[in-house]
Design a protein around this motif. Structure first.
Motif, mmCIF file in Angstrom:
data_model
loop_
_atom_site.group_PDB
_atom_site.id
_atom_site.type_symbol
_atom_site.label_atom_id
_atom_site.label_comp_id
_atom_site.label_asym_id
_atom_site.label_seq_id
_atom_site.Cartn_x
_atom_site.Cartn_y
_atom_site.Cartn_z
ATOM 1 N N ASP A 123 0.725 -1.097 0.119
ATOM 2 C CA ASP A 123 -0.066 0.069 0.006
ATOM 3 C C ASP A 123 0.789 1.305 0.167
ATOM 4 O OD1 ASP A 123 -2.272 1.647 -0.014
ATOM 5 O OD2 ASP A 123 -3.019 0.951 2.004
ATOM 6 N N LYS A 125 -0.224 4.435 0.847
ATOM 7 C CA LYS A 125 -0.184 5.532 1.791
ATOM 8 C C LYS A 125 -0.517 4.907 3.224
ATOM 9 C CE LYS A 125 -2.266 8.487 -1.510
ATOM 10 N NZ LYS A 125 -3.382 9.309 -2.142
ATOM 11 N N ASP A 126 -0.073 5.575 4.280
ATOM 12 C CA ASP A 126 -0.298 5.280 5.624
ATOM 13 C C ASP A 126 -1.568 6.156 5.697
ATOM 14 O OD1 ASP A 126 1.921 3.671 6.336
ATOM 15 O OD2 ASP A 126 2.864 5.471 6.634
ATOM 16 N N ARG A 127 -2.347 5.714 7.283
ATOM 17 C CA ARG A 127 -3.580 6.560 7.511
ATOM 18 C C ARG A 127 -3.402 7.513 8.644
ATOM 19 N NH1 ARG A 127 -3.916 3.851 3.427
ATOM 20 N NH2 ARG A 127 -5.290 1.866 3.078
ATOM 21 N N LEU A 128 -4.077 8.344 8.239
ATOM 22 C CA LEU A 128 -4.010 9.515 9.407
ATOM 23 C C LEU A 128 -5.200 9.445 10.369
ATOM 24 C CD1 LEU A 128 -2.492 11.952 10.399
ATOM 25 C CD2 LEU A 128 -4.174 13.255 8.750
ATOM 26 N N ASP A 130 -8.317 10.191 12.801
ATOM 27 C CA ASP A 130 -9.513 10.945 12.541
ATOM 28 C C ASP A 130 -9.201 12.317 13.114
ATOM 29 O OD1 ASP A 130 -10.951 9.243 11.061
ATOM 30 O OD2 ASP A 130 -11.992 8.515 12.771
ATOM 31 N N HIS A 132 -6.253 13.665 13.520
ATOM 32 C CA HIS A 132 -5.192 14.433 12.858
ATOM 33 C C HIS A 132 -3.905 14.456 13.765
ATOM 34 C CE1 HIS A 132 -7.282 15.122 9.023
ATOM 35 N NE2 HIS A 132 -8.457 15.429 9.773
ATOM 36 N N ILE A 135 -0.459 8.971 13.141
ATOM 37 C CA ILE A 135 -0.543 8.210 11.806
ATOM 38 C C ILE A 135 -0.471 6.567 12.238
ATOM 39 C CG2 ILE A 135 1.778 8.429 11.453
ATOM 40 C CD1 ILE A 135 1.058 8.870 8.247
ATOM 41 N N THR A 136 -1.141 5.860 11.487
ATOM 42 C CA THR A 136 -1.057 4.726 11.657
ATOM 43 C C THR A 136 -0.479 3.846 10.478
ATOM 44 O OG1 THR A 136 -3.078 4.601 13.048
ATOM 45 C CG2 THR A 136 -2.419 2.492 12.010
ATOM 46 N N THR A 138 0.178 1.622 7.720
ATOM 47 C CA THR A 138 -0.898 0.358 6.816
ATOM 48 C C THR A 138 0.373 -0.806 7.051
ATOM 49 O OG1 THR A 138 -1.987 -0.173 5.281
ATOM 50 C CG2 THR A 138 -0.168 1.204 4.915
ATOM 51 N N ASP A 140 -1.304 -3.024 5.021
ATOM 52 C CA ASP A 140 -2.204 -3.575 4.057
ATOM 53 C C ASP A 140 -1.130 -3.852 2.660
ATOM 54 O OD1 ASP A 140 -4.337 -3.326 5.299
ATOM 55 O OD2 ASP A 140 -4.976 -1.009 4.442
#
Length: 163
Positions: A123, A125-128, A130, A132, A135-136, A138, A140
């Motif tokens: 994947d 992109k990492d996930r920001l 909610d 902000h 960052i998690t 990923t 995936d």
């Protein structure tokens, strides 16, 4: 062969979780090479394949990994691995690349039976969070095994269906 597909999935997820998204393919490939060494998987990185036309070399292409037959992982035939750092979806350009690798390898060896390739997609992109505030990383990934049969690729295994 399923044992090796599952191992490759496990190692790829480990890399994605440890590093997170956004690294270039060469960094992810280097991490996968380290994992293969630790798991005692024989491999060749950046295998150069001749492109043949009427038995004459007309150029070459480079596959990310070449995995030879190995009894310890149930690998009954050679496998090509292509890696991509991308959005996790099937893309015709990736599959066309797999087809070219498989056709070139088979012609190079004079063996039409070399037919399987693994496409690893990390994947992008990492996930920001909610809020902000964090960052998690990923974990995936998408891993599909494709087989070339009569000039057509067919998906024969997927990490999506085997997790």
């Amino acid at each position: 062969m399923k044992k090796f597909y599952e191992l490759t999935t496990k190692l790829s997820k480990k890399i994605q979780k440890e590093l997170g998204a956004g690294f270039k393919e060469n960094v992810l490939q280097a991490a996968l090479a380290i994992e293969f060494i630790q798991a005692k998987v024989e491999y060749e990185k950046e295998l150069s394949l001749d492109v043949l036309y009427k038995k004459h070399p007309i150029g070459h292409i480079i596959a990310d990994f070449y995995i030879p037959k190995q009894t310890n992982f149930g690998i009954s035939e050679d496998i090509i691995i292509e890696t991509k750092q991308a959005i996790l979806e099937d893309k015709a350009e990736y599959l066309s690349q797999l087809k070219i690798y498989l056709k070139s390898r088979a012609k190079h060896l004079g063996n039409k039976d070399i037919s399987k390739a693994i496409l690893i997609q990390w994947d992008k992109k990492d996930r920001l969070a909610d809020d902000h505030n964090s960052i998690t990383f990923t974990a995936d990934i998408k891993i599909d095994v494709w087989e070339l049969q009569k000039n057509k690729l067919h998906k024969i295994w997927s990490s999506d269906k085997n997790d």
